[in-house]
Design a protein around this motif. Sequence first.
Motif, PDB file in Angstrom:
ATOM      1  N   LEU A  67     -90.926  -6.263 -95.335  1.00 49.77           N
ATOM      2  CA  LEU A  67     -91.819  -6.277 -96.494  1.00 49.77           C
ATOM      3  C   LEU A  67     -91.922  -7.681 -97.092  1.00 49.77           C
ATOM      4  CD1 LEU A  67     -90.821  -2.936 -98.243  1.00 49.77           C
ATOM      5  CD2 LEU A  67     -92.972  -3.452 -97.084  1.00 49.77           C
ATOM      6  N   GLU A  68     -90.796  -8.416 -97.106  1.00 49.64           N
ATOM      7  CA  GLU A  68     -90.829  -9.798 -97.594  1.00 49.64           C
ATOM      8  C   GLU A  68     -91.738 -10.646 -96.711  1.00 49.64           C
ATOM      9  OE1 GLU A  68     -86.800 -11.188 -97.674  1.00 49.64           O
ATOM     10  OE2 GLU A  68     -86.265  -9.902 -99.369  1.00 49.64           O
ATOM     11  N   ARG A  69     -91.591 -10.487 -95.393  1.00 48.64           N
ATOM     12  CA  ARG A  69     -92.410 -11.281 -94.469  1.00 48.64           C
ATOM     13  C   ARG A  69     -93.890 -10.901 -94.567  1.00 48.64           C
ATOM     14  NH1 ARG A  69     -87.532 -10.998 -91.232  1.00 48.64           N
ATOM     15  NH2 ARG A  69     -86.817 -13.125 -90.943  1.00 48.64           N
ATOM     16  N   LYS A  70     -94.156  -9.615 -94.786  1.00 45.43           N
ATOM     17  CA  LYS A  70     -95.552  -9.182 -94.943  1.00 45.43           C
ATOM     18  C   LYS A  70     -96.158  -9.831 -96.183  1.00 45.43           C
ATOM     19  CE  LYS A  70     -98.488  -5.213 -95.678  1.00 45.43           C
ATOM     20  NZ  LYS A  70     -98.593  -3.809 -95.986  1.00 45.43           N
ATOM     21  N   ARG A  71     -95.412  -9.852 -97.266  1.00 45.73           N
ATOM     22  CA  ARG A  71     -95.932 -10.467 -98.494  1.00 45.73           C
ATOM     23  C   ARG A  71     -96.122 -11.965 -98.309  1.00 45.73           C
ATOM     24  NH1 ARG A  71     -93.270  -9.795-104.485  1.00 45.73           N
ATOM     25  NH2 ARG A  71     -95.078 -10.433-105.681  1.00 45.73           N
ATOM     26  N   LEU A  72     -95.181 -12.630 -97.639  1.00 50.20           N
ATOM     27  CA  LEU A  72     -95.321 -14.059 -97.381  1.00 50.20           C
ATOM     28  C   LEU A  72     -96.526 -14.317 -96.478  1.00 50.20           C
ATOM     29  CD1 LEU A  72     -94.230 -16.894 -97.839  1.00 50.20           C
ATOM     30  CD2 LEU A  72     -92.721 -16.550 -95.877  1.00 50.20           C
ATOM     31  N   GLY A  73     -96.775 -13.430 -95.528  1.00 53.66           N
ATOM     32  CA  GLY A  73     -97.960 -13.572 -94.674  1.00 53.66           C
ATOM     33  C   GLY A  73     -99.248 -13.444 -95.461  1.00 53.66           C
ATOM     34  N   GLY A  74     -99.276 -12.530 -96.425  1.00 47.32           N
ATOM     35  CA  GLY A  74    -100.452 -12.382 -97.280  1.00 47.32           C
ATOM     36  C   GLY A  74    -100.669 -13.608 -98.140  1.00 47.32           C
ATOM     37  N   ILE A  75     -99.577 -14.158 -98.671  1.00 49.25           N
ATOM     38  CA  ILE A  75     -99.683 -15.398 -99.448  1.00 49.25           C
ATOM     39  C   ILE A  75    -100.128 -16.532 -98.532  1.00 49.25           C
ATOM     40  CG2 ILE A  75     -98.321 -17.133-100.707  1.00 49.25           C
ATOM     41  CD1 ILE A  75     -96.669 -14.771-101.829  1.00 49.25           C
ATOM     42  N   GLY A  76     -99.644 -16.525 -97.293  1.00 47.92           N
ATOM     43  CA  GLY A  76     -99.999 -17.552 -96.324  1.00 47.92           C
ATOM     44  C   GLY A  76    -101.476 -17.557 -95.950  1.00 47.92           C
ATOM     45  N   TYR A  77    -102.157 -16.435 -96.133  1.00 42.79           N
ATOM     46  CA  TYR A  77    -103.598 -16.410 -95.880  1.00 42.79           C
ATOM     47  C   TYR A  77    -104.312 -17.364 -96.837  1.00 42.79           C
ATOM     48  CZ  TYR A  77    -108.374 -14.692 -95.519  1.00 42.79           C
ATOM     49  OH  TYR A  77    -109.722 -14.616 -95.344  1.00 42.79           O
ATOM     50  N   HIS A  78    -103.841 -17.439 -98.066  1.00 48.28           N
ATOM     51  CA  HIS A  78    -104.457 -18.314 -99.074  1.00 48.28           C
ATOM     52  C   HIS A  78    -103.799 -19.693 -99.144  1.00 48.28           C
ATOM     53  CE1 HIS A  78    -106.852 -15.016-100.606  1.00 48.28           C
ATOM     54  NE2 HIS A  78    -105.768 -14.267-100.555  1.00 48.28           N
ATOM     55  N   PHE A  79    -102.501 -19.760 -98.848  1.00 46.71           N
ATOM     56  CA  PHE A  79    -101.743 -21.012 -98.933  1.00 46.71           C
ATOM     57  C   PHE A  79    -100.908 -21.173 -97.656  1.00 46.71           C
ATOM     58  CE2 PHE A  79    -102.284 -19.319-103.241  1.00 46.71           C
ATOM     59  CZ  PHE A  79    -102.959 -20.356-103.839  1.00 46.71           C
ATOM     60  N   PRO A  80    -101.542 -21.503 -96.515  1.00 50.02           N
ATOM     61  CA  PRO A  80    -100.819 -21.539 -95.243  1.00 50.02           C
ATOM     62  C   PRO A  80     -99.717 -22.589 -95.173  1.00 50.02           C
ATOM     63  CG  PRO A  80    -103.103 -22.261 -94.959  1.00 50.02           C
ATOM     64  CD  PRO A  80    -102.964 -21.768 -96.359  1.00 50.02           C
ATOM     65  N   ALA A  81     -99.923 -23.751 -95.754  1.00 49.18           N
ATOM     66  CA  ALA A  81     -98.877 -24.782 -95.694  1.00 49.18           C
ATOM     67  C   ALA A  81     -97.656 -24.362 -96.500  1.00 49.18           C
ATOM     68  CB  ALA A  81     -99.419 -26.118 -96.208  1.00 49.18           C
ATOM     69  N   LEU A  82     -97.872 -23.729 -97.624  1.00 46.67           N
ATOM     70  CA  LEU A  82     -96.760 -23.241 -98.443  1.00 46.67           C
ATOM     71  C   LEU A  82     -95.957 -22.196 -97.675  1.00 46.67           C
ATOM     72  CD1 LEU A  82     -95.247 -22.989-101.176  1.00 46.67           C
ATOM     73  CD2 LEU A  82     -96.935 -21.257-101.803  1.00 46.67           C
ATOM     74  N   ALA A  83     -96.644 -21.221 -97.089  1.00 49.37           N
ATOM     75  CA  ALA A  83     -95.952 -20.165 -96.340  1.00 49.37           C
ATOM     76  C   ALA A  83     -95.221 -20.746 -95.130  1.00 49.37           C
ATOM     77  CB  ALA A  83     -96.942 -19.097 -95.903  1.00 49.37           C
ATOM     78  N   GLY A  84     -95.858 -21.690 -94.436  1.00 53.71           N
ATOM     79  CA  GLY A  84     -95.209 -22.313 -93.281  1.00 53.71           C
ATOM     80  C   GLY A  84     -93.962 -23.082 -93.664  1.00 53.71           C
ATOM     81  N   ALA A  85     -94.015 -23.794 -94.784  1.00 58.50           N
ATOM     82  CA  ALA A  85     -92.843 -24.551 -95.246  1.00 58.50           C
ATOM     83  C   ALA A  85     -91.720 -23.612 -95.646  1.00 58.50           C
ATOM     84  CB  ALA A  85     -93.229 -25.445 -96.418  1.00 58.50           C
ATOM     85  N   ILE A  86     -92.049 -22.481 -96.239  1.00 56.75           N
ATOM     86  CA  ILE A  86     -91.016 -21.511 -96.627  1.00 56.75           C
ATOM     87  C   ILE A  86     -90.377 -20.905 -95.387  1.00 56.75           C
ATOM     88  CG2 ILE A  86     -90.656 -19.254 -97.717  1.00 56.75           C
ATOM     89  CD1 ILE A  86     -92.677 -20.120 -99.848  1.00 56.75           C
ATOM     90  N   ARG A  87     -91.207 -20.540 -94.390  1.00 60.91           N
ATOM     91  CA  ARG A  87     -90.664 -19.954 -93.156  1.00 60.91           C
ATOM     92  C   ARG A  87     -89.767 -20.935 -92.414  1.00 60.91           C
ATOM     93  NH1 ARG A  87     -96.100 -18.244 -92.365  1.00 60.91           N
ATOM     94  NH2 ARG A  87     -96.327 -16.072 -92.963  1.00 60.91           N
ATOM     95  N   ALA A  88     -90.096 -22.222 -92.467  1.00 63.24           N
ATOM     96  CA  ALA A  88     -89.344 -23.234 -91.715  1.00 63.24           C
ATOM     97  C   ALA A  88     -88.017 -23.602 -92.363  1.00 63.24           C
ATOM     98  CB  ALA A  88     -90.194 -24.492 -91.551  1.00 63.24           C
ATOM     99  N   ASN A  89     -87.837 -23.279 -93.623  1.00 58.87           N
ATOM    100  CA  ASN A  89     -86.623 -23.663 -94.349  1.00 58.87           C
ATOM    101  C   ASN A  89     -85.848 -22.413 -94.753  1.00 58.87           C
ATOM    102  OD1 ASN A  89     -84.753 -24.456 -96.340  1.00 58.87           O
ATOM    103  ND2 ASN A  89     -86.070 -26.120 -97.028  1.00 58.87           N
TER     104      ASN A  89
END
Length: 189
Positions: A67-89
Amino acid sequence: MTAGTGSPSDPDGVDSGSWDGTGAQVLAAARLRLAASQRELVEALVAKGPVPEGFDPLQVAAVRRGLERKRLGGIGYHFPALAGAIRANPGLMELFGSWHSANHPGEGPEPGYYADGVRLIGFLEGIGRLPGDATREVLMLRIGTSAAPDGHRIPARWAGLRRVGVDGKTWWVAGSHRRWVWLRSPRCP
């Protein structure tokens, strides 16, 4: 009313064959127990509450991460660099998990992933953990953007010089309609 056997047709162990006043009371009590169980499960999944009796803690934890990853993916649709940086760290991913459990989806004045992303940016910026990779997205958000049909964000209709603050730095942006340039600003990734 007599006690049942707990068979599949009678899971509560109560014979509800007679539907006088007590049969309706038994049904109402069963509905209240079900609602309480569902509330406990939702708290365990979304707010990291205790795992309800009868559920496997490992499976609940796996669903919670999903569920956390699904929400981050939804946020990543609008802010992909933010979501990518969160996933990488991993540290930011753990921080996102605690933010996710404290900020239930759909809460606040505006529900949705875009509003979640704006709230997440405010949270990360407030504690000084906004990833540098997300600077351009936050600048676009701050100067006023709108979503294009293809999902990209484009500047809103405004003209002139605008001062924008992101993560303690001041950026000067000049623009007109959909054309804009960064003026005298720190390096933007």
